[in-house]
Design a protein around this motif. Structure first.
Motif, short mmCIF file in Angstrom:
data_model
loop_
_atom_site.label_atom_id
_atom_site.label_comp_id
_atom_site.label_asym_id
_atom_site.label_seq_id
_atom_site.Cartn_x
_atom_site.Cartn_y
_atom_site.Cartn_z
N UNK A 186 8.97 -2.15 -3.30
CA UNK A 186 8.53 -3.05 -4.37
C UNK A 186 8.71 -2.37 -5.73
N UNK A 187 9.43 -1.23 -5.71
CA UNK A 187 9.83 -0.49 -6.92
C UNK A 187 8.65 0.09 -7.68
N UNK A 188 7.66 0.60 -6.93
CA UNK A 188 6.60 1.41 -7.52
C UNK A 188 6.72 2.79 -6.90
N UNK A 189 6.84 3.80 -7.72
CA UNK A 189 7.06 5.16 -7.23
C UNK A 189 5.79 5.73 -6.60
N UNK A 190 5.95 6.36 -5.44
CA UNK A 190 4.87 7.11 -4.82
C UNK A 190 5.31 8.56 -4.69
#
Length: 316
Positions: free
Chosen positions: A125-129
């Motif tokens: 979902x294009x959120x960096x972890x």
């Protein structure tokens, strides 16, 4: 009323309450995702398609620890662990279905869910972890990045004893907002190995085990209210050094920082080109606005207070 919980900035409607996740009221707003849990008498069967990803082989008799399958035409991802736990993620519907069979338990399944599975979902979902623990000291939110065994959780727990607030442990979900980059709160517990528990609390059984199948123990993070996202002000890449080495840190250039951060995205098995491009872009932006330093961490529990002093002197 539908049961909903929040983690990593996502409000999830769920069929069962997940340990260490905070409840949230959805009101009229839709959930950001859905969780469904189901125990089965036999091991869940893998899908008929060819494997898309295969993890490392720890035991040759059991095969890869994790096998992933992808059905792009349906937007489905399947993850099958060799212990008898499986997950299906329906990307169009943003729905995760978790399946397990005995001797695996609901608690075992949730450990996978709140770690690599949700990390994967967030990143597509294009959120960096990042593989990191994040603490707040005064007005500073600092992330400690490193692989398994680097000391992230131990250092976060030690800083907690010195008055810091731990907002995320092991997984730092990072998002760019108007005020800068923020880290969203994770599950409200720190997971520690026995030697760390002994060093911090005097004996290994000072904390309870996560489950009968996991050797790690957990420290609940009791807070009166749901922590808010914290603006990230510094990132430290942990580098374990000999016990007698000095505690020090070195500023990295943006290019060096991105090179060092990329191997520490979480999970690191993300063979989706479009997702990796988005992650690289976010890390590049992060490295230009947030100081990223290499922190030497002496390989000795006796030096923990010294490391805490060093960090607190700069961010407390």
């Amino acid at each position: 009323m539908a049961l909903a919980q929040v983690v990593y900035g996502r409000r999830l409607a769920t069929t069962r309450p997940v340990p260490f996740l905070q409840p949230v009221h959805l009101g009229e707003d839709p959930a950001d995702g859905f969780l469904a849990f189901e125990e089965r008498p036999t091991t869940p069967r893998p899908p008929a398609c060819a494997p898309w990803y295969q993890g490392q082989i720890v035991d040759a008799r059991q095969g890869p620890e994790l096998i992933g399958y992808h059905e792009p035409e349906r937007g489905l991802f399947h993850f099958c662990y060799n212990v008898g736990t499986a997950f299906t993620y329906d990307h169009p519907q943003r729905r995760i279905t978790a399946l397990w069979s005995p001797p695996q338990t609901f608690e075992d399944t949730c450990t996978y869910l709140t770690g690599p599975i949700l990390g994967f979902v967030l990143q597509i979902q294009q959120r960096v972890c990042l593989h990191a623990s994040t603490v707040v000291m005064g007005t500073s939110a600092v992330a400690f990045v490193g692989p398994n065994g680097a000391g992230k959780s131990t250092l976060a727990a030690a800083l907690l004893r010195r008055g810091a607030e731990v907002i995320a442990e092991d997984v730092a979900a990072i998002e760019r907002q108007a005020e800068g980059f923020v880290v969203h709160p994770g599950p409200r517990a720190i997971r520690l190995w026995d030697p760390s528990v002994t060093a911090l609390y005097g004996r290994p059984d000072a904390l309870p085990c996560i489950s009968k199948h996991w050797e790690k123990r957990y420290l609940p993070l009791d807070t009166p209210e749901q922590p808010r996202p914290a603006r990230l002000t510094a990132v430290y890449l942990l580098e374990v050094v000999p016990a007698e080495a000095p505690v020090s840190s070195t500023q990295l250039s943006p290019m060096q920082a991105v090179t060092k951060l990329l191997p520490n995205i979480y999970p690191d098995w993300l063979p989706l080109p479009e997702a990796r491009v988005a992650i690289l872009d976010t890390l590049t932006q992060l490295a230009t606005v947030v100081p990223i330093r290499r922190l030497s961490l002496p390989n000795s529990f006796c030096r923990l207070d010294e490391v805490c002093d060093y960090v607190l002197a700069r961010h407390g």
